[in-house]
Each structure stands twice: as structure tokens, then as C-alpha cells.
Design an enzyme around this catalytic site. Structure first.
Site, PDB file in Angstrom:
ATOM      1  N   SER A  98       0.828  -1.197   0.000  1.00 42.64           N
ATOM      2  CA  SER A  98       0.000   0.000   0.000  1.00 42.64           C
ATOM      3  C   SER A  98       0.868   1.254   0.000  1.00 42.64           C
ATOM      4  O   SER A  98       1.704   1.432  -0.868  1.00 42.64           O
ATOM      5  CB  SER A  98      -0.921  -0.057   1.217  1.00 42.64           C
ATOM      6  OG  SER A  98      -1.830   0.997   1.173  1.00 42.64           O
ATOM      7  N   ASP A 220     -10.065  -4.811  -5.085  1.00 40.36           N
ATOM      8  CA  ASP A 220      -9.465  -4.055  -3.987  1.00 40.36           C
ATOM      9  C   ASP A 220     -10.221  -2.742  -3.855  1.00 40.36           C
ATOM     10  O   ASP A 220     -10.300  -1.958  -4.800  1.00 40.36           O
ATOM     11  CB  ASP A 220      -7.987  -3.809  -4.307  1.00 40.36           C
ATOM     12  CG  ASP A 220      -7.271  -3.130  -3.150  1.00 40.36           C
ATOM     13  OD1 ASP A 220      -7.939  -2.484  -2.333  1.00 40.36           O
ATOM     14  OD2 ASP A 220      -6.040  -3.253  -3.078  1.00 40.36           O
ATOM     15  N   HIS A 249      -7.624  -5.297   0.178  1.00 42.93           N
ATOM     16  CA  HIS A 249      -6.451  -4.437   0.130  1.00 42.93           C
ATOM     17  C   HIS A 249      -5.283  -5.030   0.907  1.00 42.93           C
ATOM     18  O   HIS A 249      -4.156  -4.587   0.770  1.00 42.93           O
ATOM     19  CB  HIS A 249      -6.816  -3.060   0.697  1.00 42.93           C
ATOM     20  CG  HIS A 249      -5.774  -2.022   0.458  1.00 42.93           C
ATOM     21  ND1 HIS A 249      -5.305  -1.716  -0.800  1.00 42.93           N
ATOM     22  CD2 HIS A 249      -5.099  -1.225   1.312  1.00 42.93           C
ATOM     23  CE1 HIS A 249      -4.384  -0.761  -0.698  1.00 42.93           C
ATOM     24  NE2 HIS A 249      -4.245  -0.451   0.576  1.00 42.93           N
TER      25      HIS A 249
END
Lengths: 273, 1045
Positions: A98, A220, A249
């Protein structure tokens, strides 16, 4: 142990001699280094593995969180460079999840000598939609999100965690994510979230010359699949995209059986030129 | 070298970039190996109207000596001369030309300086703006500032009698005046900048060049979050003391300074409310709560007077007022009272009344403030001198670090004339109550710690000696110094007023050529350095001794460090010490609980298989067995208990090969793997012996794998294994049954596994087609593998005991799969053929010529022909009839005419399998032992079956007629034989022959029948689950549509 190590809960495990190289595992928003628990066992036999917590994670000292320094991702990038400088382990394979993927990218622009490649898991250069860009979020949605965080953090966590992970509230991964998310002091979490969601790396993607492996869940909430394609097209160096059949995610937490082999493959093999 | 010059230049404004380019050129010209900050600084200074030069000039308080700027040039030139040349260019004359044209790469220090500049630049930007790291261009001023921060540069500056700190302050001020918005952030940033504090500390510390390295090293990490410094020590104090305790400490320190005989005028320097401490001190004095000499002292508040002056915005009256003050002080003293003069916040000295700093105010105001300030400083100095002997006048004041720094810059004489003692006030209390030092700190100790004159300024390193050790240290130091002086008599004459560069200039003016002066200076420098080094060594020695002898003392270091900015270093030392002290008790856990999963890939690892692409399967299997056997034998040799294990191995191998004779290699591999992993030397990392064993059987030959598992279980434990199948309907068994079974019993596969384990911890559990299990099950199994405990769906945990888990998967590495595709397909087809309701039928055909009209339009011919040629050896298969019969039998049967669709189906499956192959290969990495099974070649068996039928038919029926056996029938019989492991002969004796006899009887009545057909028809009794009989127990006989069973 130096200040940096202590502040970031830095841990260096696995092969002391470095083995096949050094891997730096960087967690994303709302988690801490424990998010890599499924991956680490597969690496320690062959690699030296560096684990740390980003400033602002629940496991770090809130007093160290500089609200000015971390209004942009560069603050985190400097932290990362500080860690790498401190360790002096030479170029590393950076696995960023991320926001950490973005942080790694920024840091790699500044110090390409410290990175041999970037493995970007669920990365996005920008979360907001734009004229020619689909990031997945509208400004109003983000404002609502921030408001929700501000008004009742706990309620927000219990709503956000299942959405982000892509499972129901009872699943282990959601519980885990909720736990790490809830560990964060709410004002810090808000600051971090704002920094992340307002970040825009599109301008500087072209400056990233380190090879990038872009891994992405097929579904996601935070990162649409097109984003990985965008990354692939706009990164300055070599890059490769793999869309995994996982969802959510945090696929390394929610679907390790799918994600770990893919991660390992991308760690072990370089992009064929 | 990475990141070439051009990339770096991109991050600079054109102005700064050109400076950098010139520096690189300069380095190249001088044939230096690297471009260092010195090159950049030299370039900056060389530009006569450049920013740095201007800043240097204006940093000097008095009128600029014409020689001073020249000295700057000279010192840099000398410094550059001293840099080593790159070895390559000095090495060979021929190659030097090429080398000199190449750009010398940036030294680390320069890179660091550029990074600093970048960081500062970003700080200057408006906060809300998202400014990517590279979007910010470093301006020249920032470059200058960061270059000034470099230790080597500041050393050279000092040689030229310039303070890099002061110069930097000037540059910063020019920056802040140019951009009013960032006027506050810019100077502040330099104080929080990670690198600068240490350099500050040393450069303020009194010109000890070699100290720099000591100071600089802890703060080397330029990227570090400056907050770490601030908070690291606060944690200890906040845990123990709260705010009151440290405040009291600080007050005490101020008092102690006031009681000293020299340097007794404390200035509290700190960025967080030093005035609060001061207020408390003054209150104490006023209330008569102070120790004797101060008890009666009067407090005169300079600050209050100032406040009224500020309104008038005119400071010119101050000098006069100070003179007045002198008189009143005298009268006070004559009455036997001391006087404490409270100067308040010193910012009035450097800021105009309006509050703007000198630099940002107009040059006129600035001039005035400076002028006034200078007079004030002088007057105050006189005042202090005047009452020096009486020892009763004390000045107290506060300042922020920035303010105090400016004071030093503008009024260099102030510190000495006013006899000031800087007392740093930390933003947070910095004490370590854990060590219990603060409590027993006696005032005498404090007095001793707050050293009077730091000897030679040497201990700006922040280490402090206790009174006893300090005494001895001073003694030795004095001796050392006299020795030094004796050794270098030339130095004695050096006149203090003239800075070193002026001596140098004199020399060079006196006819000395440049090289010689530089040589001379270098020598002098060296001597000095030696002297300082030995001083330093001495200090260090005593520090060591002190900390050894008086351990508790070393923790009180915080008190009375002379420089405001040295506390970082100080503090680092402390942290370090504390670390050592607490090390034993608070050892950090340094490794994760290691996972027990050991990847012991022998074969089938995707990497290995890629590499071995050329090898044939047989070779691979051979390699594999060889290598495991090698491993085994080595282990065996190492073990003394060879015999019994060897026996067990032999017994196991025999048991396995008996049952699964066609998978000889796999059998021996399984046996080896088991013997290999069985001993208790297999420890689960993280503690506990590992009793469970995991085997992964991959490849085709479902039956082989299953039989292997069964044989294993029977040989080892004498029981049948527990089978859990995940493969769904495509298994050869009654897949639907298995599935519905699980569902109907309301238990998950995991429950079945855990139940089996619980029931018998010494057993074999077979998890068939594990790669087709859903994620939850796979995850559960993996966790079990890691932890040695199995979690069922109720959350109960079961220890795995000594269970042998056999996982199977039909996955094969891609290249092997394609190699054996036909065999694999055949196997699947054959195994598919069972499991549906079917029965054999013997039919006597009277009109063999019957054709199906649309046969040709079917388009199946090529496939069929190929199939026929490949497997229908020695048989005359009547395809027409087969089709006819199939049409009659209805849709859905796995008949030969379905081959095309089946084929497609298989291709589809293949594709799917390819995509999910990672799951299987992942298992291979997890499981200790992976054993590959060969595909089974069914053609010999088929031939045997059909030959045998023909023979039997001939013996029963005689020569009069012939038999045609449908391919499908052969397949099913083969499958039945294969799956049941039953002997075909036994079956034909029991079932086929009686039926043939019956057929013969039926046919007796009818003449002219020449062809009997053995075929498969749909329907018939459905098999009950668990029925081990794979072959039909009866054969239907159809003659002219008459069915008999």
C-alpha cells in the site's frame, strides 16, 4: 540499538550473512510489521529480512510522530532512508504494501543505490479520481471518510476494516486489521490517512528507475486494477504487473495462500529483460 | 557511480546547479577522486560577489580586515591541496588524461549535504502543498547552508577565523528576510535539522577541529526524524518524575551557578519556556529562600524597564540607564545586599522593539539596533567588571537557542564580558529517575559538575568528571600543556589577537611560496592536532577512570553543559550509557518466532523444474531417488543405529512395492522419505519434537497414489488410512458420493481430518487433491503443518501426534504434463468411465451392416480413427455399431464418440489447472517430501484384457463366431481392474464366462450369427457407496432385443 532502530521497532532476522540478499518489508496504513507474518517464514532461510514499523503505527511512540514531517509521504521516505542508512546493508529488495510501496518509490528516486528492486503490493500513486485518471475515490468520499474518522474512530474502524480487507467482520484477517488499526491513536491515524489519500505520485513515477514488481488483488476497495496498469505504464524503470486472484487491500493477510507464492516468486526472480 | 551528476543537477535551481558543476570541474581539474563539500565551498567563496562571501563578510561584527577574505580563499585552497588525488590518475601518466576528463563522483558528505539542502528546501515550502521530493528545487542559499553544515567546511572556515555557524545564521537571515512567510520556519529548521546540532555544538565549543568527527558521527544519519532525539530521553523522566522534579533541579542549577566565583551569570537557553525556571529562581531569591549570599540580594528587573522602552520603540536610553543602574547597585552593595539583575529575554538585544529580527528589519533600524546593542553590551560589561570584586552582582537572563546564537554572532564579546554561563534548558526534563541518581545528588557534586572553566575547551564532548577526578585531570593536563609548549616553542609566541590565517598571510607576504606555507601550516596544524589529541586522550582516560570509580556520577552529566546545543551529544552519551547499564535486564527480543515450515524441496520445485526442462521424466525420477537416497545413506552412515532402521526401511519398501509395483521409484522415494523424516531429530523450530510427517504425492496415477497411501498405512500401522477427498466429481471414485457424504454428515473436511487424528494419532491420513480444496481448508492444513496442531471448525485443537499426512495432487510441472499428456488423458478418461451407472452387455448381432445415417456428419471420424489405431490393437471394433448403440443408450456417457467434447473439456481443465498450479507448487514448497508419480501406461493392460476376452470367448463359443469388444467396454473393464486391484482372470472366471456360456445356449437356436459384441450400456443398478467392486457382477445378454440378465 540506536535511536532509529528503537523508534521503528526495527528487527533484522533471517540470514545473518545476508543470504541471497536483504529484504525490507514495509507495511501499509493501519497495520504494523505483523502484517508480514505469513511471508516472513518463507524468507528467513534464504534472506536477511528487515522488519520495521512506520512512524504512526500503533506500535510506535506517538510522541515521535511529527505532524509536520508526516504531512507528506516524503517524511516517511526519509524515515525509510534513515533506516537503510543506519543498517548499511547495501541495496535491498523492498517489499512495500500500500502506502509503503509509494514511500519506497519516493525513497528510491532519492537513493536508487539502496534499492535493487521494489515489490509493490496494492500500491496506488493517487487515490483520488482525476480528469484522466481513475483512482477509485472522489473528494467527497474522502471527506466523509475523514469526518467519520474524526467523529468516532472506533466505529469507523469496525466499518473500514471489513471493507478494506474484503471479508466479514468475523474473519481472522479483519480482526487482525482492526486490531492494528485500533492501536493507532485516532489523531495520528487521521493525519496518516489524510496524507495517504491526498498524495499524488503521478508526477514523479517517471523518475523511479528501480525495477518494480506491481502486485495487485483483482478486487481491492482502495486500488482499482487499472491503477496497476497505470503504474506499469508510467514508472520510469522496468516494471511488471501481476493481478492475483485474491481480494481485498491486504491480501497478504487475507489470502496468504494465493499471495505468498506470488510474492516469493517476485522476490526471487527479476524481470527478464 | 550511481545517480550521475545530471540526476542530481535536476534537483537544483540553475544557480545552484552551476555552482555544483563548477565544483565538479574543479575537482576534476585537481584530479581528485571525489567531489567533496570543500570543492563546493571553495567555488562558492571564489565568486567575489557570491552569497557565501557576502555572508562571511557580514558575519563579522567589526570592520572587515582586508586580508580576511583573502584568508578564506587561501584556506580553502590549502584544504583542497591537502585532499588526496585519485589513485588512478596519479598512478599512470598515460591514463591520466582520460581520467581527468571524467567527472569525479560526489563524496558521501556532499551527497549528504545535498540531501540536507533538499530537506530544508522542502520545509520552507507552504505546508499544505503536496510537494514531491523532486519537485522542489534546491536554491543556492539552501545549498550554502547545508555546505556550511559540513564539518570539513566549517573546519576550514574556522582556520580562516570565520564561524560557519555565524555565517550560516547570516545566510538564513537573508533567506528569511527575502521570504517573510517562512521567516520563522527557516531558522528553526536548522536547529531541528539532525546534522546541525552536533556541528553547532562543536563549532561553538571553541575551535577544536578534531572534535568534529566525534560529534558528527552520532548525528550522521541525515534522514532521521529529529523528534527521536527529543523524546528518547523524556520517556524515562515522564515515567518517574513528572514535571515538578526536573524544574526544581534546574532551579537548583541556576542557584549553584549564582553561587560560583566565576562564570556565575546564568543564561538559560532553551526553546521551551526557560523563563518559567527563571521566574521561580527570582521568586526564591525575593522571598529570601535562597542560600546565604543571595538571601539578602535585591532583584532588579531590567526586563520591566525594557517593556516600557519597547512602547517607546527607542533603545537609545538603555546605555544611560545602565550607567544609572551602576550607582544604585553601589548603594545597595554598600548596605551589604547583593544585586541580581534580571535581563529577561535577551531577544531585545538582537531584535528591534517591534519584534522583527535585525535582519528582517530595514537596514537602518538594523544599524540602530546593532549600534545600541553594542553599546549596551559594552556598558553592561563595564558594570560587571566594576562589581566583579565585590562578587555580589549577578546577571540572569533567558534566551531561545536562536536568540542566543544571534547574540553570539553580533556581540562576540558579550559572553566573556558579561561572564555568562549558558545553562541549557531541555524542552522536556531529561533525567533518569530509574537510576536513582537525582535524589541523592548533593549540592557539592552539582557545583563540581558545573565546571568552571572548561580546560582548553576540550570537554565540549559533554562528558564530565567528578570533582576528585577533575582535580587529577587538571593536574595532568597542566603538565601536558607545558610539555607541549616546550616541544613547540614557535607556538608560544603566537599572538592571540592575530588569527592563524593572518600569521599565514604574513608568512606568505614575507616571500614564502604557497606550497611552503601550506606545508608549514600543515605541520603546525599537525602539532596542534597532536596536542589536542593527547589532551583529548587524557580527558577520555580520566572519564573512563571516573565512570569506573564513580559510576553513579556519570549519570548526572546533564547538569551544566556549557553549550546550548551540545546537549544532543550529551544526551546520546547518556542514552548509550543507560543502554549498557540496562542491557542485561532489558534484552530486546530479536527474532520472530520462526515458522516451522522447512522447505525441503527435493523435486518438482518450479525453479528446479525450469532448469531441468530438458530432462526426461525418467531421468528426473532417477535423479530424485538417487539424491534422496544419497541423503539417506549419508544420514544412515552418521547414525550408529543402522541395522534396525535399515530393516524397517526394507520392510516398508517391500510392502510398498508389492502393492504399487508399477511405481517402483515412487515407492522407494516414499520409503526413503519416511525413514528420513521419522527420527526425532526433526524438531519443530520453536520447540517440541515433531511427530507428524507430511508427504506430498504429485503427478498422475490417482490409483497409484491412493494405493501407495493405503499400502503405507497397512504396512506401518496395519490399518486402512483415512481418506479425505477434495477433488470433487472428477475423481475416479464416486466423487459425488464423497462430496455428498461430507455435506450430509454436516462436517467439514477439516473436521474429518481432526476426527481421524483424534481417534488414532498413529495413522495415515490421506488428503486427496489437496490443491483443489478451498482456501479455508488449505489454510487450516498449512497452519496445522506449522504449529503441529489442527483446528477443527468448532475451534478445538488437536495435536497431530505421529500421524503421517499424505497429500496428493495431480499437478505436474507443465513441461512434464505436456510430455505425458496422452497418457494422462487416457488415465483420466479411463478413470472417468467408471462411477457412472453402467453395465456390460453381450449382444448377438444378426445384421451387422447397420449404419447410422448421420455418422459421417458427426465429424468425429478422425479422432476415432486415431483412437482406434492407438489402442484397439488386435481387435476388430465395429464402430458403426458402437455409435448405434451409443445413440440408443442416450446422452452423457463417456463414450468414444464423446471424445471430442471430452477432449475440449480436458483442455479446459488443463487451462484451469495451469492457472491454479501455484497452489500445488506452493504445497510442494511447504511439505518436506514431495514424491512424483509416473503416468501409467494403460495400453499393456488394455491389450491383456482384450486378448484375454477374445481367448475366453474363443474357448467358450468355439470357432463359429467372433467377438467384438467395444473400446469403451475395454476401458471400463480396465478401469475396474485397475481400481479394484482385482485380478481380471478371477473376474472373467466368475462373471464373464458363465454369461458367455449362457449366450451360447441362447444362440444355439439361432443360426448364422457370427458376431457377438461386448458393449457398455447405461443404467443398471447404481452402486452403493463404499462398494469396492468396480467390475460388474453380471453381464446382460441381449439377443434380438430380448434382454436377460
Amino acid at each position: 540499538m540506536g535511536i532509529v532502530e528503537e523508534a521503528h521497532n526495527l528487527r533484522v532476522i533471517g540470514r545473518a550473512d545476508g543470504g541471497r540478499g536483504t529484504i525490507v518489508l514495509a507495511h501499509g496504513f493501519g497495520t504494523d510489521q505483523s502484517v508480514w507474518k505469513h511471508l516472513v517464514p518463507h524468507l528467513v532461510e534464504e534472506y536477511r529480512v528487515v522488519l520495521f514499523d512506520n512512524m504512526g503505527a500503533g506500535t510506535t511512540n506517538p510522541d515521535d510522530f511529527d505532524f509536520d514531517r508526516y504531512t507528506t509521504l516524503e517524511g516517511y521516505a526519509l524515515d525509510l532512508l534513515a533506516i537503510l542508512e543506519e543498517l548499511r546493508l547495501g541495496p535491498c529488495i523492498f517489499v512495500g504494501h500500500s502506502v509503503s510501496a509509494a514511500i519506497g518509490a519516493i525513497a528510491s528516486i532519492s537513493r536508487p543505490d539502496l534499492f535493487s528492486k521494489l515489490v509493490m503490493l496494492s500500491a496506488s500513486p493517487r487515490y483520488l479520481n482525476d480528469v484522466d485518471y481513475f483512482g477509485g475515490f472522489e473528494q467527497e468520499e474522502l471527506d466523509q471518510l475523514f469526518d467519520a474518522m474524526r467523529s468516532n474512530y472506533k466505529a469507523w474502524v469496525s466499518g473500514f476494516a471489513p471493507l478494506a480487507v474484503g471479508g466479514d467482520m468475523d474473519s481472522v484477517a479483519v480482526q487482525e486489521f482492526s486490531r492494528t488499526l485500533f492501536n493507532i491513536r485516532p489523531d495520528i491515524a487521521l493525519c496518516v490517512a489524510q496524507t495517504i489519500f491526498q498524495s499524488d505520485l503521478r508526477e514523479i513515477l517517471g523518475l523511479v528507475m528501480v525495477p518494480c514488481h506491481i502486485l495487485q488483488s483483482s478486487k481491492d476497495l482502495a486500488v482499482p486494477v487499472v491503477v496497476s496498469e497505470y503504474l506499469h505504464r508510467n514508472l520510469g524503470g522496468e516494471s511488471i504487473v501481476e493481478v492475483m486472484s485474491s481480494e481485498g487491500h491486504l491480501p497478504q493477510l487475507s489470502s496468504p495462500d494465493i499471495v505468498i507464492p506470488v510474492l516469493l516468486r517476485h522476490i526471487r526472480y527479476d524481470i527478464a529483460v | 557511480m550511481r545517480g550521475g551528476l545530471s540526476a542530481i543537477l535536476q534537483t537544483l535551481t540553475p544557480e545552484a546547479a552551476s555552482v555544483l558543476t563548477r565544483s565538479v570541474e574543479e575537482a576534476a581539474r585537481r584530479k581528485h577522486g571525489q567531489t567533496t563539500p570543500l570543492h563546493v565551498a571553495a567555488t562558492l567563496v571564489a565568486a567575489s560577489s557570491g552569497l557565501l562571501r557576502r555572508a562571511c563578510v557580514s558575519s563579522l561584527s567589526d570592520t572587515v580586515h582586508p586580508l580576511r577574505c583573502r584568508a578564506l580563499d587561501l584556506c580553502f585552497s590549502v584544504a583542497l591541496d591537502r585532499l588526496p588525488c585519485s589513485s588512478s590518475s596519479s598512478g599512470g601518466g598515460g591514463g591520466s588524461g582520460a581520467d581527468s576528463t571524467a567527472e569525479p563522483p560526489m563524496s558521501n558528505a556532499l551527497k549528504a549535504a545535498l540531501k540536507r539542502a533538499q530537506a530544508h528546501q522542502r520545509r520552507g515550502c507552504p505546508e499544505q502543498q503536496q510537494t514531491p521530493l523532486l519537485a522542489v528545487k534546491v536554491e543556492l542559499a539552501q545549498l550554502v547552508i547545508s555546505i556550511l553544515d559540513d564539518p570539513s567546511v566549517s573546519r576550514v572556515m574556522r582556520e580562516a577565523s570565520f564561524s560557519s555557524t555565524a555565517v550560516k545564521a547570516v545566510v538564513e537571515q537573508s533567506l528569511s528576510s527575502s521570504s517573510s512567510s517562512s521567516s520563522t520556519t527557516a531558522p528553526a529548521s536548522t536547529f531541528t535539522s539532525p546534522a546541525s546540532p552536533a556541528i553547532f555544538a562543536s563549532s561553538l565549543g571553541g575551535g577544536l577541529s578534531h572534535n568534529l568527527s566525534i560529534h558528527a558521527s552520532p548525528a550522521r544519519n541525515l534522514y532521521m526524524n529529529p523528534r527521536f532525539y527529543q523524546h528518547r530521553h523524556s520517556s524515562g523522566a515522564t515515567a518517574g518524575g513528572g514535571l515538578e522534579e526536573p524544574r526544581r533541579e534546574e532551579v537548583k542549577r541556576v542557584m549553584d551557578i549564582l553561587l560560583r566565583s566565576e562564570k556565575r551569570n546564568p543564561v538559560l537557553v532553551g526553546d521551551s519556556h526557560p523563563d518559567a525556571v527563571m521566574k521561580e529562581v527570582l521568586q526564591k531569591i525575593e522571598s529570601g529562600d535562597a542560600p546565604p549570599p543571595l538571601q539578602t540580594a535585591q532583584v532588579v528587573s531590567f526586563a520591566k524597564q525594557l517593556a516600557t522602552a519597547a512602547v517607546a520603540s527607542d533603545l537609545s536610553w538603555i546605555p544611560a540607564w545602565i550607567r544609572e543602574l551602576g550607582a544604585s547597585i553601589e548603594s545597595e552593595m554598600s548596605r551589604g545586599h547583593g544585586v541580581v539583575l534580571d535581563l529577561g529575554d535577551l531577544s531585545w538585544l538582537v531584535e528591534s522593539p517591534g519584534g522583527a529580527s535585525i535582519a528582517s528589519a530595514g537596514s537602518q533600524t538594523r544599524q540602530i539596533v546593532c549600534e545600541v546593542g553594542r553599546v549596551v553590551v559594552a556598558e553592561m560589561g563595564k558594570l560587571v567588571k566594576r562589581f566583579e570584586d565585590h562578587g555580589r552582582l549577578c546577571l540572569v537572563g533567558t534566551a531561545t537557542s536562536a536568540t542566543y546564537l544571534r547574540c553570539q554572532v553580533y556581540y562576540p564579546a558579550m559572553e566573556n564580558d558579561w561572564d555568562l554561563q549558558v545553562l541549557p534548558i531541555a524542552s522536556r526534563p531529561r533525567t533518569f529517575p530509574k537510576l536513582g541518581v537525582i535524589g541523592n545528588l548533593s549540592s557539592s557534586a552539582v557545583a563540581a559538575i558545573t565546571r568552571s572553566q572548561p580546560p582548553d575547551g576540550a570537554d565540549s564532548s559533554g562528558k564530565i568528571l567528578c570533582s576528585v577526578c577533575m582535580e587529577s585531570y587538571k593536574h595532568q593536563l597542566a603538565r601536558l600543556v607545558t610539555e607541549e609548549i616546550k616541544k613547540s616553542p614557535s607556538k608560544v609566541e603566537d599572538n592571540k589577537a592575530l588569527p592563524k590565517w593572518l600569521q599565514l598571510a604574513k608568512l606568505s607576504n614575507g616571500g614564502g611560496t604557497k606550497p611552503s606555507t601550506s606545508l608549514l601550516q600543515a605541520k603546525e596544524e599537525e602539532q596542534e592536532l597532536m596536542g589536542k589529541q593527547s589532551t583529548e586522550e587524557l580527558l577520555k582516560k580520566w572519564q573512563d577512570t571516573c565512570s569506573r570509580l564513580h559510576p553513579s556520577f556519570s549519570h548526572t552529566v546533564l547538569l551544566g553543559s556549557p553549550q546550548p546545543d551540545s546537549d544532543l551529544t550529551l544526551f546520546r552519551n547518556l542514552v548509550h550509557r543507560r543502554k549498557i547499564m540496562l542491557n542485561a535486564s532489558s534484552e530486546q527480543p530479536c527474532s520472530l518466532p520462526r515458522s516451522p515450515v522447512k522447505t525441503d524441496l527435493v523435486l518438482g520445485n518450479s525453479r528446479a523444474s525450469n532448469a531441468l526442462l530438458e530432462k526426461t521424466h525418467a531421468e528426473r525420477v532417477k535423479d530424485f531417488t538417487e539424491c534422496t537416497q544419497d541423503g539417506f545413506s549419508i544420514q544412515q552412515r552418521a547414525k550408529v543405529t543402522g541395522i534396525s532402521e535399515k530393516d524397517a526401511f526394507k520392510r516398508l519398501l517391500k510392502g510398498l512395492t508389492e502393492k504399487v509395483g508399477w511405481q517402483q521409484e515412487a515407492a522407494s522415494a516414499v520409503a526413503t522419505a519416511l525413514m528420513h523424516s521419522k527420527p526425532e531429530n526433526w524438531k519443530r523450530p520453536g520447540g517440541g519434537a515433531k511427530g507428524d510427517t507430511w508427504l506430498l504425492l504429485i503427478g498422475p496415477d490417482k490409483v497409484g497414489k491412493r494405493t501407495m497411501a493405503t499400502a503405507l498405512s497397512e504396512t506401518l500401522f496395519g490399518t486402512a488410512p483415512t481418506m479425505v477427498r477434495f477433488g470433487g466429481t472428477s475423481t475416479c471414485s464416486n466423487g459425488d458420493d464423497g462430496e455428498s457424504n461430507m455435506v450430509s454428515r454436516g462436517r467439514t473436511p477439516m473436521d474429518r481430518v481432526s476426527e481421524a487424528v483424534r481417534r488414532n494419532p498413529f495413522s495415515v491420513v490421506v488428503l486427496e487433491d489437496i490443491d483443489q480444496a478451498d482456501g479455508v481448508v488449505q489454510g487450516g492444513i498449512k497452519r496445522a503443518m506449522e504449529r503441529g496442531r489442527l483446528l477443527d471448525s468448532y475451534g478445538r485443537e488437536v495435536s497431530l501426534g505421529s500421524v503421517i499426512f499424505v497429500l496428493t495432487s495431480s499437478w505436474l510441472p507443465e513441461e512434464l504434463r505436456s510430455r505425458h499428456e496422452s497418457l494422462i488423458l487416457l488415465e483420466e478418461k479411463i478413470l472417468h468411465s467408471v462411477g457412472h451407472g453402467w453395465q456390460l452387455e453381450l449382444s448377438a448381432e444378426k445384421n451387422p451392416g447397420k449404419r447410422c445415417a448421420d455418422w459421417l456428419g458427426n465429424g468425429d471420424q478422425p479422432t476415432k480413427l486415431r483412437k482406434q489405431s492407438s489402442c484397439g490393437v488386435g481387435l476388430s471394433l465395429d464402430l458403426n455399431l458402437a455409435v448405434a448403440m451409443e445413440d440408443a443408450a442416450g446422452e452423457g456417457s463417456w463414450n468414444s464418440s464423446d471424445l471430442t467434447t471430452e477432449h475440449e473439456h480436458e483442455n479446459g481443465r488443463l487451462a484451469v489447472k495451469c492457472s491454479t498450479s501455484s497452489s500445488a507448487s506452493q504445497w510442494m514448497e511447504l511439505v518436506e517430501n514431495t514424491i512424483m508419480f509416473n503416468p501409467v501406461d494403460f495400453s499393456p493392460l488394455r491389450r491383456t484384457v482384450s486378448d484375454s476376452i477374445s481367448t475366453k470367448f474363443a474357448t467358450v463359443m468355439g470357432d463359429g463366431c467372433s467377438i467384438k469388444v467395444d473400446e469403451d467396454a475395454v476401458d471400463r473393464i480396465v478401469a475396474g481392474v485397475w481400481l479394484a486391484g482385482a485380478a481380471f482372470d478371477e473376474w472373467s472366471e466368475r462373471v464373464l464366462i458363465p454369461n458367455l456360456r449362457q449366450l451360447k445356449c441362447n444362440l444355439q437356436a439361432d443360426d448364422g450369427v457370427v458376431v457377438v459384441r461386448l458393449s457398455v450400456v447405461k443404467g443398471g443398478p447404481a452402486k452403493s457407496p463404499g462398494d469396492r467392486e468396480w467390475l460388474p457382477t453380471s453381464v446382460a445378454i441381449a439377443v434380438d432385443g430380448l434382454w436377460t440378465t
